[in-house]
Design an enzyme around this catalytic site. Structure first.
Site, PDB file in Angstrom:
ATOM      1  N   HIS A 155       0.824  -1.219   0.000  1.00  0.00           N
ATOM      2  CA  HIS A 155       0.000   0.000   0.000  1.00  0.00           C
ATOM      3  C   HIS A 155       0.859   1.270   0.000  1.00  0.00           C
ATOM      4  O   HIS A 155       0.439   2.309   0.499  1.00  0.00           O
ATOM      5  CB  HIS A 155      -0.957   0.023   1.198  1.00  0.00           C
ATOM      6  CG  HIS A 155      -1.792  -1.206   1.354  1.00  0.00           C
ATOM      7  ND1 HIS A 155      -2.929  -1.424   0.612  1.00  0.00           N
ATOM      8  CD2 HIS A 155      -1.627  -2.299   2.138  1.00  0.00           C
ATOM      9  CE1 HIS A 155      -3.456  -2.591   0.951  1.00  0.00           C
ATOM     10  NE2 HIS A 155      -2.674  -3.149   1.879  1.00  0.00           N
ATOM     11  N   SER A 276      15.126  20.691 -17.517  1.00  0.00           N
ATOM     12  CA  SER A 276      13.957  21.550 -17.704  1.00  0.00           C
ATOM     13  C   SER A 276      14.346  22.796 -18.482  1.00  0.00           C
ATOM     14  O   SER A 276      15.452  23.327 -18.319  1.00  0.00           O
ATOM     15  CB  SER A 276      13.369  21.951 -16.351  1.00  0.00           C
ATOM     16  OG  SER A 276      12.455  23.017 -16.488  1.00  0.00           O
ATOM     17  N   LYS A 282      16.515  20.966 -12.351  1.00  0.00           N
ATOM     18  CA  LYS A 282      15.788  19.718 -12.598  1.00  0.00           C
ATOM     19  C   LYS A 282      16.638  18.671 -13.310  1.00  0.00           C
ATOM     20  O   LYS A 282      17.447  18.973 -14.179  1.00  0.00           O
ATOM     21  CB  LYS A 282      14.533  19.985 -13.447  1.00  0.00           C
ATOM     22  CG  LYS A 282      13.475  20.814 -12.765  1.00  0.00           C
ATOM     23  CD  LYS A 282      12.890  20.122 -11.555  1.00  0.00           C
ATOM     24  CE  LYS A 282      12.089  18.895 -11.909  1.00  0.00           C
ATOM     25  NZ  LYS A 282      10.909  19.207 -12.724  1.00  0.00           N
ATOM     26  N   GLU A 289       9.706   7.574 -17.610  1.00  0.00           N
ATOM     27  CA  GLU A 289       8.343   8.092 -17.790  1.00  0.00           C
ATOM     28  C   GLU A 289       7.793   7.739 -19.169  1.00  0.00           C
ATOM     29  O   GLU A 289       6.610   7.393 -19.317  1.00  0.00           O
ATOM     30  CB  GLU A 289       8.339   9.599 -17.582  1.00  0.00           C
ATOM     31  CG  GLU A 289       8.598  10.013 -16.145  1.00  0.00           C
ATOM     32  CD  GLU A 289       8.781  11.511 -15.979  1.00  0.00           C
ATOM     33  OE1 GLU A 289       8.908  11.960 -14.834  1.00  0.00           O
ATOM     34  OE2 GLU A 289       8.789  12.233 -17.003  1.00  0.00           O
TER      35      GLU A 289
END
Length: 459
Positions: A155, A276, A282, A289
């Site tokens: 969980h 970025s 970043k 992804e």
């Protein structure tokens, strides 16, 4: 005039030619189409169905076309519709009337089924090889991290301590199952269907077994209707690909989470991350992804082909032309995903110190605390209640279980003794789990050895 145009009095509308044509994507099958035609022509000549001299000219002409196609010297024709008609048209242009005999005893229906089966076999074997490379990379990481403690989760909450090796071996099991699925998909495709004709076979005395032998097929199809109408072998590949992409996506999701500042379990290599355009600090895990995102694309192709096939009466229907783009794109997506993921994984830095600190928090040794009491003669349900009260006390005091003194522990149950502190250490919690499949280093080592043996025995 189309090669099939004898019955027609008007030329096909240009819009129909463009809509109908599949050469823009099925040209990818030129290798399989020409190789299959060479085997077919060889058999026709051997059986005396066409003159041996014509068969020899056809085979020689096809080999020339294959060589030119591999060299990128052929411009495929849209008005010839598909790869089959393109090859036959080119062949006739090059060798004359003998080329018109190539299609004897054959339909485009069984021809395309043959081509796609041959392509599927190659796709399956290639995918199996890439999975083996990925599994090997995982086994290397596991072997190097038998004693690297980290938290296990349920969980998304810290649950019990495990090792990084044990975590990696979970994915080894997933990808081993994927490899088996592609192996089964290969077997499904390994059926030679040429001789099925359009749907009802042929009156020519074809030697189907000879064609299967020439093309390396294990067996021939048993029913001509099914031979041209079946696309289960494609669905088997798409299904295996969808499940494999799901496994990649789950792994990517974990790497993305572990790469966050909140987790800091891993550091992605600069070569497999991006920045970025506005935020200079970043470092984004875009590769992971994108693999996660492309998983939906593969799911879509599986559902698309299932939907195409679900309402088709026997035998061949033009709807089935929609099978190839889905299949090709699925293969391309999976190949790229496996290739870049494996390369990325090999460069990931695992921050072992952060992982071990993470395992120490979140009361991951609570279950072991309950088990300790059980070994001292306390019923498990009572032990569970005692440890739950201990955890609540620790939360109020901002302490971990191992921060408590023996006197504090005895306030909750008199069965606690000095040995509890060794029993609840992270290393002890892992090493005590010595049953097969558990995270104790010796058990994980056994799993690593078994996986290596499985790879070696199946190669």
């Amino acid at each position: 005039m189309k090669l099939w145009g004898g019955r027609f009095e008007k030329a096909t509308d240009g819009l129909v030619d463009d809509f109908h044509s599949s050469i823009s994507f099925d040209k990818r099958l030129f290798e399989q189409d020409i190789t299959g035609s060479i085997a077919h022509a060889t058999m026709l000549g051997e059986e005396g169905i066409i003159p041996a001299a014509d068969a020899e000219k056809i085979v020689a002409g096809l080999k020339d076309i294959l060589e030119d196609a591999r060299a990128g010297k052929i411009e495929w024709m849209v008005d010839a519709e598909d790869i089959h008609m393109n090859v036959e048209t080119l062949l006739t242009q090059r060798i004359g009337d003998a080329g018109k005999r190539l299609h004897t005893g054959r339909s485009r229906n069984d021809q395309v089924a043959l081509d796609t089966r041959m392509y599927a076999k190659v796709a399956c074997r290639d995918t199996e090889a890439m999975l083996e490379e990925l599994i090997d990379a995982l086994l290397t990481i596991a072997q190097e991290n038998l004693h690297t403690i980290m938290p296990g989760y349920t969980h998304m909450q810290k649950a019990q301590p495990i090792t990084l090796a044990h975590h990696m071996m979970a994915y080894v099991q997933m990808f081993l199952r994927d490899r088996n699925r592609f192996s089964n998909a290969y077997k499904a495709a390994d059926v030679m269907v040429l001789g099925s004709g359009a749907l009802a076979g042929t009156t020519y005395p074809l030697n189907r077994e000879r064609v299967a032998e020439l093309l390396g097929f294990e067996k021939i199809s048993e029913n001509s209707l099914d031979g041209v109408a079946d696309r289960d072998y494609m669905l088997d590949y798409l299904s295996a690909a969808a499940i494999c992409m799901m496994h990649l996506s789950r792994f990517c999701e974990e790497l993305i989470l572990w790469n966050t500042n909140e987790f800091r379990f891993v550091e992605m290599d600069d070569a497999f991350a991006t920045g970025s355009s506005i935020m200079p600090q970043k470092k984004n895990p875009d590769v992971a992804e994108l693999i996660r995102g492309k998983t939906g694309r593969v799911y879509g192709h599986l559902m698309g082909l299932l939907t195409v096939m679900k309402g088709l009466p026997l035998a061949y229907n033009k709807d089935m032309q929609e099978d190839k783009e889905a299949f090709f794109d699925t293969r391309d997506t999976l190949v790229k995903g496996l290739t870049v993921f494996t390369a990325m994984l090999k460069t990931v830095t695992f921050r072992k110190d952060v992982m071990e600190r993470g395992a120490s928090g979140g009361f991951t040794n609570a279950t072991d605390c309950a088990d300790y009491l059980v070994k001292k003669g306390v019923a498990f349900r009572d032990a569970h209640k005692v440890v739950g009260e201990l955890v609540a006390h620790c939360l109020n005091e901002n302490k971990a279980l191992l921060d408590l003194t023996l006197e504090e522990l005895k306030q909750f149950h008199p069965a606690f003794e000095q040995d509890v502190f060794d029993d609840l250490s992270m290393i002890s919690c892992v090493e005590k789990r010595k049953i097969p499949g558990a995270p104790a280093p010796e058990m994980v080592q056994r799993a690593i050895n078994a996986a290596k043996a499985a790879l070696k025995n199946d190669q």
